[in-house]
Design a protein around this motif. Structure first.
Motif, PDB file in Angstrom:
ATOM      1  N   ASN A   1       0.814  -1.216   0.000  1.00 37.22           N
ATOM      2  CA  ASN A   1       0.000   0.000   0.000  1.00 37.22           C
ATOM      3  C   ASN A   1       0.851   1.272   0.000  1.00 37.22           C
ATOM      4  O   ASN A   1       0.379   2.333  -0.412  1.00 37.22           O
ATOM      5  N   ILE A   2       2.064   1.163   0.497  1.00 39.86           N
ATOM      6  CA  ILE A   2       2.998   2.295   0.505  1.00 39.86           C
ATOM      7  C   ILE A   2       4.361   1.803   0.033  1.00 39.86           C
ATOM      8  O   ILE A   2       4.671   0.614   0.096  1.00 39.86           O
ATOM      9  N   ASP A   3       5.173   2.742  -0.453  1.00 38.83           N
ATOM     10  CA  ASP A   3       6.503   2.389  -0.955  1.00 38.83           C
ATOM     11  C   ASP A   3       7.565   2.427   0.133  1.00 38.83           C
ATOM     12  O   ASP A   3       8.543   1.678   0.079  1.00 38.83           O
ATOM     13  N   GLY A   4       7.384   3.330   1.094  1.00 37.99           N
ATOM     14  CA  GLY A   4       8.360   3.467   2.165  1.00 37.99           C
ATOM     15  C   GLY A   4       7.721   4.075   3.400  1.00 37.99           C
ATOM     16  O   GLY A   4       6.700   4.764   3.302  1.00 37.99           O
ATOM     17  N   ILE A   5       8.317   3.795   4.552  1.00 36.61           N
ATOM     18  CA  ILE A   5       7.818   4.341   5.826  1.00 36.61           C
ATOM     19  C   ILE A   5       8.817   5.371   6.329  1.00 36.61           C
ATOM     20  O   ILE A   5       9.987   5.066   6.528  1.00 36.61           O
ATOM     21  N   ILE A   6       8.345   6.607   6.514  1.00 35.98           N
ATOM     22  CA  ILE A   6       9.163   7.621   7.176  1.00 35.98           C
ATOM     23  C   ILE A   6       8.286   8.174   8.301  1.00 35.98           C
ATOM     24  O   ILE A   6       7.586   9.170   8.147  1.00 35.98           O
ATOM     25  N   ALA A   7       8.316   7.455   9.429  1.00 34.08           N
ATOM     26  CA  ALA A   7       7.328   7.689  10.482  1.00 34.08           C
ATOM     27  C   ALA A   7       7.915   7.379  11.856  1.00 34.08           C
ATOM     28  O   ALA A   7       7.494   6.426  12.519  1.00 34.08           O
ATOM     29  N   THR A   8       8.898   8.155  12.277  1.00 28.90           N
ATOM     30  CA  THR A   8       9.544   8.014  13.592  1.00 28.90           C
ATOM     31  C   THR A   8       9.844   6.555  13.910  1.00 28.90           C
ATOM     32  O   THR A   8       9.570   6.072  15.006  1.00 28.90           O
ATOM     33  N   MET A   9      10.429   5.858  12.952  1.00 27.78           N
ATOM     34  CA  MET A   9      10.666   4.420  13.095  1.00 27.78           C
ATOM     35  C   MET A   9      12.135   4.150  13.384  1.00 27.78           C
ATOM     36  O   MET A   9      13.006   4.379  12.533  1.00 27.78           O
ATOM     37  N   THR A  10      12.409   3.678  14.589  1.00 25.01           N
ATOM     38  CA  THR A  10      13.780   3.402  15.005  1.00 25.01           C
ATOM     39  C   THR A  10      14.307   2.147  14.322  1.00 25.01           C
ATOM     40  O   THR A  10      13.604   1.142  14.203  1.00 25.01           O
ATOM     41  N   ILE A  11      15.546   2.217  13.879  1.00 33.00           N
ATOM     42  CA  ILE A  11      16.206   1.062  13.275  1.00 33.00           C
ATOM     43  C   ILE A  11      16.579   0.077  14.392  1.00 33.00           C
ATOM     44  O   ILE A  11      17.364   0.416  15.281  1.00 33.00           O
ATOM     45  N   THR A  12      16.006  -1.111  14.370  1.00 33.06           N
ATOM     46  CA  THR A  12      16.324  -2.138  15.365  1.00 33.06           C
ATOM     47  C   THR A  12      16.581  -3.471  14.651  1.00 33.06           C
ATOM     48  O   THR A  12      16.097  -3.699  13.538  1.00 33.06           O
ATOM     49  N   LYS A  13      17.318  -4.351  15.313  1.00 33.85           N
ATOM     50  CA  LYS A  13      17.615  -5.664  14.742  1.00 33.85           C
ATOM     51  C   LYS A  13      16.338  -6.476  14.543  1.00 33.85           C
ATOM     52  O   LYS A  13      16.214  -7.226  13.572  1.00 33.85           O
ATOM     53  N   GLU A  14      15.402  -6.332  15.473  1.00 34.99           N
ATOM     54  CA  GLU A  14      14.146  -7.074  15.371  1.00 34.99           C
ATOM     55  C   GLU A  14      13.352  -6.642  14.140  1.00 34.99           C
ATOM     56  O   GLU A  14      12.810  -7.480  13.405  1.00 34.99           O
ATOM     57  N   ARG A  15      13.283  -5.336  13.902  1.00 34.36           N
ATOM     58  CA  ARG A  15      12.547  -4.840  12.739  1.00 34.36           C
ATOM     59  C   ARG A  15      13.263  -5.164  11.428  1.00 34.36           C
ATOM     60  O   ARG A  15      12.623  -5.332  10.387  1.00 34.36           O
ATOM     61  N   GLU A  16      14.579  -5.274  11.495  1.00 33.04           N
ATOM     62  CA  GLU A  16      15.339  -5.593  10.285  1.00 33.04           C
ATOM     63  C   GLU A  16      15.085  -7.023   9.812  1.00 33.04           C
ATOM     64  O   GLU A  16      15.466  -7.379   8.697  1.00 33.04           O
ATOM     65  N   LYS A  17      14.432  -7.827  10.634  1.00 28.92           N
ATOM     66  CA  LYS A  17      14.025  -9.164  10.205  1.00 28.92           C
ATOM     67  C   LYS A  17      12.834  -9.079   9.255  1.00 28.92           C
ATOM     68  O   LYS A  17      12.592  -9.992   8.465  1.00 28.92           O
ATOM     69  N   GLN A  18      12.075  -7.970   9.344  1.00 31.16           N
ATOM     70  CA  GLN A  18      10.870  -7.804   8.531  1.00 31.16           C
ATOM     71  C   GLN A  18      11.073  -6.863   7.352  1.00 31.16           C
ATOM     72  O   GLN A  18      10.483  -7.068   6.289  1.00 31.16           O
ATOM     73  N   VAL A  19      11.860  -5.806   7.565  1.00 30.47           N
ATOM     74  CA  VAL A  19      12.026  -4.775   6.532  1.00 30.47           C
ATOM     75  C   VAL A  19      13.500  -4.392   6.419  1.00 30.47           C
ATOM     76  O   VAL A  19      14.315  -4.743   7.264  1.00 30.47           O
ATOM     77  N   ASP A  20      13.815  -3.662   5.364  1.00 30.16           N
ATOM     78  CA  ASP A  20      15.132  -3.053   5.218  1.00 30.16           C
ATOM     79  C   ASP A  20      15.035  -1.583   5.592  1.00 30.16           C
ATOM     80  O   ASP A  20      13.963  -0.969   5.462  1.00 30.16           O
ATOM     81  N   PHE A  21      16.145  -1.007   6.037  1.00 26.32           N
ATOM     82  CA  PHE A  21      16.179   0.402   6.413  1.00 26.32           C
ATOM     83  C   PHE A  21      17.200   1.175   5.589  1.00 26.32           C
ATOM     84  O   PHE A  21      18.250   0.642   5.230  1.00 26.32           O
ATOM     85  N   SER A  22      16.880   2.437   5.369  1.00 28.88           N
ATOM     86  CA  SER A  22      17.843   3.360   4.785  1.00 28.88           C
ATOM     87  C   SER A  22      18.841   3.747   5.865  1.00 28.88           C
ATOM     88  O   SER A  22      18.738   3.312   7.019  1.00 28.88           O
ATOM     89  N   ASN A  23      19.800   4.580   5.504  1.00 28.55           N
ATOM     90  CA  ASN A  23      20.658   5.177   6.510  1.00 28.55           C
ATOM     91  C   ASN A  23      19.801   6.038   7.429  1.00 28.55           C
ATOM     92  O   ASN A  23      18.732   6.506   7.036  1.00 28.55           O
ATOM     93  N   SER A  24      20.276   6.284   8.633  1.00 27.26           N
ATOM     94  CA  SER A  24      19.518   7.095   9.584  1.00 27.26           C
ATOM     95  C   SER A  24      19.385   8.534   9.083  1.00 27.26           C
ATOM     96  O   SER A  24      20.323   9.097   8.524  1.00 27.26           O
ATOM     97  N   TYR A  25      18.198   9.116   9.290  1.00 20.67           N
ATOM     98  CA  TYR A  25      17.974  10.513   8.899  1.00 20.67           C
ATOM     99  C   TYR A  25      17.697  11.412  10.108  1.00 20.67           C
ATOM    100  O   TYR A  25      17.549  12.629   9.963  1.00 20.67           O
ATOM    101  N   PHE A  26      17.605  10.817  11.319  1.00 20.82           N
ATOM    102  CA  PHE A  26      17.332  11.605  12.521  1.00 20.82           C
ATOM    103  C   PHE A  26      17.730  10.777  13.729  1.00 20.82           C
ATOM    104  O   PHE A  26      17.358   9.613  13.837  1.00 20.82           O
ATOM    105  N   ASP A  27      18.499  11.374  14.630  1.00 20.61           N
ATOM    106  CA  ASP A  27      18.915  10.670  15.838  1.00 20.61           C
ATOM    107  C   ASP A  27      18.104  11.149  17.031  1.00 20.61           C
ATOM    108  O   ASP A  27      18.296  12.259  17.532  1.00 20.61           O
ATOM    109  N   ALA A  28      17.192  10.299  17.465  1.00 21.10           N
ATOM    110  CA  ALA A  28      16.351  10.621  18.614  1.00 21.10           C
ATOM    111  C   ALA A  28      16.861   9.882  19.844  1.00 21.10           C
ATOM    112  O   ALA A  28      17.834   9.123  19.784  1.00 21.10           O
TER     113      ALA A  28
END
Length: 277
Positions: free
Chosen positions: A105-132
């Motif tokens: 339904n969408i091409d990419g998620i840019i929605a305060t989504m932290t890069i984690t090892k657990e999520r990387e099992k489901q999706v790929d991530f770009s380089n970080s764009y914001f350090d919270a």
């Protein structure tokens, strides 16, 4: 007349069969080449938050979502597709963003989504764009001043389903009771109604809440590192590469810093330098 009706019926059946065969033979949207599709339609569809001030918030006057991540997505779209490229936005929550992505339904998620090892099992991530960094929102005058204070007996912490903030509380304040809500608006309402002693998520999100609610404040500093990345479906190597190149370009040209300062430069208490890429 009967022959004509039979002919129309046969043709309709053949057309229906053709549609079925075509749809069966086509790849699911999530498995198609996203970059090629985006170029052919001149559009990239982004999943963004619409309830998170500073990052993505619905403007009720014009029904447009506005915020830091929306502006970054627009800038990336122009870099990937050219100056006439269009950015389309779909509202997501922490619960719905990955299902909407994997369903195509969408091409990419840019929605305060932290890069984690657990999520990387489901999706790929770009380089970080914001350090919270995760922090706490409390009512002014609250005895809770940091994450350690959450370990006091009877303390309830509010979080959002689908975010990793709740999991972090289990690590940093294991004695605290956690109440999870479906989105930030409900979590803030719960804090105001006394259902919890503190609301926890990333500091940038909390500062947005504090701006709109002067009786509340962000306390405790950042007790985690939360790098945000753009999530895309696995296997979309070309699209991921294009996003990373576009990110690098807007950072190098200073466009990224202009967007960051537009939304966070004057937020009292927010560490602009820490978030800056």
């Amino acid at each position: 007349m009967k022959k004509i009706i039979r002919y129309i019926g046969v043709m309709a059946t053949l057309c229906a069969a053709l549609v079925v065969l075509t749809s069966c033979g086509a790849k699911p949207l999530s498995e198609q080449n996203v970059l090629n599709n985006a170029k052919s339609t001149n559009t990239i569809t982004w999943g963004v938050k619409a309830d998170t001030k500073l990052f993505g918030l619905m403007n009720i006057k014009d029904n447009e979502i506005q915020g830091f991540e929306v502006d970054v997505a627009k800038a990336l779209t122009k870099q990937i597709l050219g100056p006439k490229g269009k950015a389309k936005f779909v509202q997501v929550t922490s619960q719905t963003r990955i299902p909407l992505l994997t369903n195509g339904n969408i091409d990419g998620i840019i929605a305060t989504m932290t890069i984690t090892k657990e999520r990387e099992k489901q999706v790929d991530f770009s380089n970080s764009y914001f350090d919270a960094g995760q922090s706490l929102l409390v009512k002014k005058g609250s005895p809770i001043r940091n994450v350690q204070d959450l370990n006091k007996a009877g303390t309830t912490v509010l979080g959002v389903v689908g975010s990793n903030s709740v999991e972090n509380i289990g690590k940093y304040a294991p004695k605290a009771k956690v109440l999870q809500l479906s989105d930030y608006a409900q979590a803030l309402t719960a804090l105001k109604s006394g259902q919890g002693d503190a609301l926890t998520t990333d500091n940038g999100i909390l500062f947005g809440m504090a701006i709109e609610n002067p009786g509340y404040e962000v306390v405790g500093g950042s007790f985690t590192n939360e790098p945000y990345g753009i999530a895309i479906n696995k296997g979309q190597t070309q699209f991921k590469g294009s996003i990373n190149q576009a990110l690098k370009h807007i950072e190098k040209t200073g466009e990224y810093n202009k967007i960051l300062y537009k939304w966070f430069g004057n937020v009292q208490g927010f560490n602009y330098g820490e978030a800056k890429r």
